[in-house]
Design an enzyme around this catalytic site. Structure first.
Site, PDB file in Angstrom:
ATOM      1  N   ASP A 250       0.844  -1.213   0.118  1.00  0.00           N
ATOM      2  CA  ASP A 250       0.080  -0.023  -0.075  1.00  0.00           C
ATOM      3  C   ASP A 250       1.026   1.388  -0.065  1.00  0.00           C
ATOM      4  O   ASP A 250       1.448   1.491   1.176  1.00  0.00           O
ATOM      5  CB  ASP A 250      -0.949  -0.236   1.305  1.00  0.00           C
ATOM      6  CG  ASP A 250      -1.500   1.141   1.439  1.00  0.00           C
ATOM      7  OD1 ASP A 250      -1.726   2.053   0.464  1.00  0.00           O
ATOM      8  OD2 ASP A 250      -2.232   1.398   2.512  1.00  0.00           O
TER       9      ASP A 250
ATOM     10  N   LYS B  95       2.838  11.036  -3.391  1.00  0.00           N
ATOM     11  CA  LYS B  95       1.748  10.496  -4.278  1.00  0.00           C
ATOM     12  C   LYS B  95       1.024  11.476  -5.110  1.00  0.00           C
ATOM     13  O   LYS B  95       0.247  11.007  -5.933  1.00  0.00           O
ATOM     14  CB  LYS B  95       0.988   9.528  -3.181  1.00  0.00           C
ATOM     15  CG  LYS B  95      -0.116   8.567  -4.133  1.00  0.00           C
ATOM     16  CD  LYS B  95      -0.674   7.856  -2.959  1.00  0.00           C
ATOM     17  CE  LYS B  95      -1.636   6.746  -3.507  1.00  0.00           C
ATOM     18  NZ  LYS B  95      -2.292   5.967  -2.457  1.00  0.00           N
TER      19      LYS B  95
ATOM     20  N   GLU C 260      -7.284   0.421  -4.884  1.00  0.00           N
ATOM     21  CA  GLU C 260      -7.123   0.376  -3.296  1.00  0.00           C
ATOM     22  C   GLU C 260      -8.487  -0.401  -2.514  1.00  0.00           C
ATOM     23  O   GLU C 260      -8.615  -1.153  -1.626  1.00  0.00           O
ATOM     24  CB  GLU C 260      -6.910   1.833  -2.442  1.00  0.00           C
ATOM     25  CG  GLU C 260      -5.490   2.004  -2.644  1.00  0.00           C
ATOM     26  CD  GLU C 260      -4.972   3.649  -2.486  1.00  0.00           C
ATOM     27  OE1 GLU C 260      -5.988   4.165  -2.026  1.00  0.00           O
ATOM     28  OE2 GLU C 260      -4.039   3.965  -3.073  1.00  0.00           O
TER      29      GLU C 260
ATOM     30  N   ASP D 147     -12.948   5.537   2.710  1.00  0.00           N
ATOM     31  CA  ASP D 147     -11.228   5.929   2.943  1.00  0.00           C
ATOM     32  C   ASP D 147     -11.091   7.213   3.299  1.00  0.00           C
ATOM     33  O   ASP D 147     -10.712   8.024   2.535  1.00  0.00           O
ATOM     34  CB  ASP D 147     -10.621   5.256   1.761  1.00  0.00           C
ATOM     35  CG  ASP D 147      -8.993   5.154   2.126  1.00  0.00           C
ATOM     36  OD1 ASP D 147      -8.571   5.831   3.084  1.00  0.00           O
ATOM     37  OD2 ASP D 147      -8.165   4.725   1.165  1.00  0.00           O
TER      38      ASP D 147
HETATM   39  P1  ADP Z   1      -3.134   7.649   4.040  1.00  0.00           P
HETATM   40  O1  ADP Z   1      -3.922   6.624   3.430  1.00  0.00           O
HETATM   41  O2  ADP Z   1      -3.393   8.979   3.520  1.00  0.00           O
HETATM   42  O3  ADP Z   1      -1.635   7.138   3.872  1.00  0.00           O
HETATM   43  P2  ADP Z   1      -3.595   6.629   6.806  1.00  0.00           P
HETATM   44  O4  ADP Z   1      -4.776   5.844   6.340  1.00  0.00           O
HETATM   45  O5  ADP Z   1      -2.364   5.995   6.885  1.00  0.00           O
HETATM   46  O6  ADP Z   1      -3.259   7.724   5.701  1.00  0.00           O
HETATM   47  O7  ADP Z   1      -3.906   7.627   7.745  1.00  0.00           O
HETATM   48  C1  ADP Z   1      -3.484   8.544   8.678  1.00  0.00           C
HETATM   49  C2  ADP Z   1      -4.340   9.510   9.403  1.00  0.00           C
HETATM   50  O8  ADP Z   1      -4.907   8.627  10.357  1.00  0.00           O
HETATM   51  C3  ADP Z   1      -3.630  10.670  10.396  1.00  0.00           C
HETATM   52  O9  ADP Z   1      -4.186  11.826  10.106  1.00  0.00           O
HETATM   53  C4  ADP Z   1      -3.668   9.983  11.494  1.00  0.00           C
HETATM   54  O10 ADP Z   1      -3.547  11.086  12.640  1.00  0.00           O
HETATM   55  C5  ADP Z   1      -5.060   9.433  11.793  1.00  0.00           C
HETATM   56  N1  ADP Z   1      -5.204   8.506  12.767  1.00  0.00           N
HETATM   57  C6  ADP Z   1      -4.453   7.273  13.175  1.00  0.00           C
HETATM   58  N2  ADP Z   1      -4.735   6.529  14.346  1.00  0.00           N
HETATM   59  C7  ADP Z   1      -5.742   7.448  14.668  1.00  0.00           C
HETATM   60  C8  ADP Z   1      -6.605   7.187  15.726  1.00  0.00           C
HETATM   61  N3  ADP Z   1      -6.644   6.374  16.764  1.00  0.00           N
HETATM   62  N4  ADP Z   1      -7.767   8.131  15.922  1.00  0.00           N
HETATM   63  C9  ADP Z   1      -7.867   9.109  15.162  1.00  0.00           C
HETATM   64  N5  ADP Z   1      -7.060   9.260  13.972  1.00  0.00           N
HETATM   65  C10 ADP Z   1      -6.071   8.503  13.515  1.00  0.00           C
HETATM   66 MG    MG Z   2      -4.656   5.054   2.417  1.00  0.00          MG
END
Ligand code: ADP
Ligand code: MG
Length: 619
Positions: A24, A87, A187, A211
């Protein structure tokens, strides 16, 4: 390529199935996963705690490159040499990016002689492909350490809305990182697979994949049937995510501390500290009802109810996107069978509750929302590796693909509903003596006449050596790869002259247009058949008219004046019939001409042979 892996722990040799990894490649975080004893797992860091690799790259003065948590720390200390959100730049041109340049902390090279963007770090320029390759390399190292074996094959996920350029750029990044990218997977498809959705090929269902990541929001509606994942619609906001939740809390804390937001830009370290506390608070509030922290010697606090008030408009925005996606898919919310939650921000209880309420049923959230996409990629990789024998994930070509032949007829090469990837071809020839170029026009649709179908593109096969009409053998091949890209190849077999082009068949066509094209072909079937019959008769007549004129010219001395007159009259009658729209009348004229000229042709041939033999004797 053969691949042998040795288990260094117990010394066993496994030359059987090579491991294909699932990746991913995210905007905020990236992950790598694989199948371990029949179970998809994400590879964690050396401490065994964290599977997320921040998609951040830092370039040190001396040229060393670091990726992940170490690079993320440099966002504060060395922002100019630290790249994030790469990205967002994949497969983009400068023109595409002018709108977001201001939102990124690093420099995008402003050079409009280059069509694709580059990023300047120190004195060097990097393409988004090179930067993404750095992230992929670090994931590759991470999994090779875990498996103690080299890996070379991967499945990488991309958003469903990624276009050809963006998919190709992702593939190239893989190649640059030393990975053979076997498949680019959407995805949402991967997320569904992680929950086992779609693995039962006897079941048809429609699902929504919600998502919400760090900086982006995507909603996709998928129809799943017979192992085929079809994207019905996508919607979202490329600048809406968990980062916005953080910003809302930052303002809330600033009010509490009685400081103006402008201080944050002046005092960077204070700004960073508040931001850090904001994210901490957000995450804590996913589990607890309130948060309390200390910034300097001052206390900041926020309750879950206060946080929810702050983010309600943001969550509402995502629901508006859901409504748009449903509208495009022509579905009501209650027609969605399953809702899959993806992305770290779906851990926020208000998000979870709002989505469940909106669709009127509980959502799928039992897996770690950060990991689902990578886990699904690993499952897809396992299927590709042939380890799940009865499963083959396929797409279909929704409309027939073909080329235009003489008279504007559609000649179908790949019929609709063919499983993708697929390959088909046919041989053609020229219709005029000495023809050097052949135009190959590619169409999509079900109608017999190309003018009623959709033109996808055309190209010219040039440099055919001059030959009499009908002699060149032109082989036309249609190949649709697993990413849904059509490659059309034309080759003149006698000379080897070749030409090819890539086309994306469904690009720019909506479901609605597709359905209309199908309905059209059914309601016009009768008239299409007539039109085809007429055109075929005309083609044959034109061919005969040319041959007839040639015959008269070449056998002037052999035919009697009477025979010449009669032949000319019959040719004229055929020409007249061609001007009419009655195919039977054309066919009758063809038959009359053929019946009359057949014995003449025989005689002419005999006399020509005799003349040739006499000529031989003389010499
Ligand atoms: P991407 O797909 O854009 O790479 P992710 O799916 O990894 O991103 O999501 C990252 C986001 O999730 C960040 O903004 C992070 O602060 C938030 N996040 C991670 N854990 C938690 C949680 N326990 N509660 C709320 N938000 C969270
Ligand atoms: Mg993602």
């Amino acid at each position: 390529m053969a691949l042998i892996s040795i288990n260094l722990k117990d010394g066993t040799l496994d030359s059987g199935s090579a491991i294909i990894i699932g990746i991913d490649l995210g905007t905020t975080n990236s992950l790598v996963a694989y199948m371990k004893n029949g179970q998809a797992v994400c590879v964690k860091d050396e401490g065994g705690k964290n599977a997320l690799v921040p998609s951040v790259i830092h370039f040190a003065e001396n040229g060393t490159v670091v990726v992940g948590d170490a690079a993320k720390a440099k966002l504060i200390t060395d922002p100019g040499n630290t790249i994030y959100s790469v990205k967002r730049l994949m497969g983009k041109s400068y023109a595409d990016l002018s709108a977001i340049q201001g939102l990124l902390g690093y420099k995008i090279l402003d050079d409009d002689t280059e069509s694709l963007v580059k990023i300047r770090v120190n004195a060097r320029y990097y393409t988004p492909i090179q930067l993404s390759a750095e992230i992929l390399k670090s994931l590759k190292i991470r999994i090779e350490k875990e498996l103690r074996a080299p890996v070379s094959q991967a499945v990488i996920t991309v958003p469903a809305y990624f276009n050809d350029n963006q998919r190709q750029a992702t593939r190239d990044a893989g190649k640059l990182a030393g990975l053979d990218v076997l498949r680019i997977v959407n995805e949402p498809t991967a997320a569904a697979l992680a929950y086992g959705i779609g693995l039962d090929t006897t079941k048809a269902e429609v699902i929504a994949v919600y998502d919400l990541g760090g900086g982006t929001f995507d909603i996709s509606i998928l129809q799943i049937q017979d192992g085929i994942f079809e994207v019905l619609s996508t919607n979202g906001d490329t600048f809406l995510g968990g980062d916005d939740f953080d910003s809302a809390i930052v303002s809330f804390f600033c009010d509490q501390l009685n400081i103006g937001a402008e201080i944050l830009t002046e005092d960077k370290s204070l700004g960073q500290e508040i931001r850090l506390h904001a994210e901490m608070a957000k995450k804590a509030l996913s589990r607890s009802e309130k948060f309390e922290g200390k910034i300097g010697n001052q206390v900041v606090r926020i309750t879950r109810a206060e946080f929810e008030t702050l983010i309600t408009p943001l969550v509402q925005k995502t629901l508006d996107c859901c409504a748009n996606a449903l509208r495009d898919a022509k579905l009501a919310a209650d027609k969605i069978d399953k809702i899959v939650m993806v992305g770290g921000s779906t851990r926020v209880p208000l998000v979870n509750k709002s989505v469940a309420d909106y669709f009127g049923k509980p959502v799928f959230d039992s897996l770690d929302p950060d990991e689902v996409v990578a886990l699904g990629a690993a499952i897809q990789a396992d299927i590709l590796a042939g380890n799940q024998k009865d499963l083959l994930l396929l797409d279909i070509a929704p409309l027939s693909l073909g080329i235009e032949t003489v008279g504007g007829l559609m000649d179908v090469i790949i019929p609709r509903n063919s499983k993708v990837p697929t390959k088909a071809g046919r041989q053609y020839t020229t219709s005029v003596d000495g023809q050097k170029n052949l135009k190959i026009a590619v169409y999509q649709g079900e109608r017999d006449l190309v003018e009623n179908n959709r033109k996808l593109g055309e190209f010219i096969l040039s440099g055919i050596p001059p030959m009499p009409a009908g002699l060149p053998k032109i082989d036309i091949q249609f190949i649709i790869n697993a990413d849904g890209i059509l490659n059309v190849r034309a080759r003149e077999l006698r000379s080897g002259v070749e030409q090819e082009t890539d086309i994306r068949p469904t690009f720019g066509i909506t479901e609605e247009e597709m359905a209309a094209m199908l309905l059209d072909s059914i309601s016009h079937a009768q008239e299409d058949m007539q039109a085809r019959g007429l055109l075929e008769a005309r083609n044959e007549a034109n061919h005969l008219l040319q041959a007839g004129a040639k015959f008269l010219e070449q056998n002037d001395g052999i035919l009697s004046p009477e025979e010449k007159k009669k032949t000319k009259a019959l040719l004229l009658a055929l020409e007249d019939a061609c001007g009419l729209t009655d195919k039977d009348q054309i066919q009758r004229a063809i038959e009359t001409l053929n019946t009359y000229t057949a014995p003449l042709a025989h005689r002419a041939m005999d006399e020509t042979i005799q003349a040739a033999m006499q000529g031989k004797k003389v010499s």
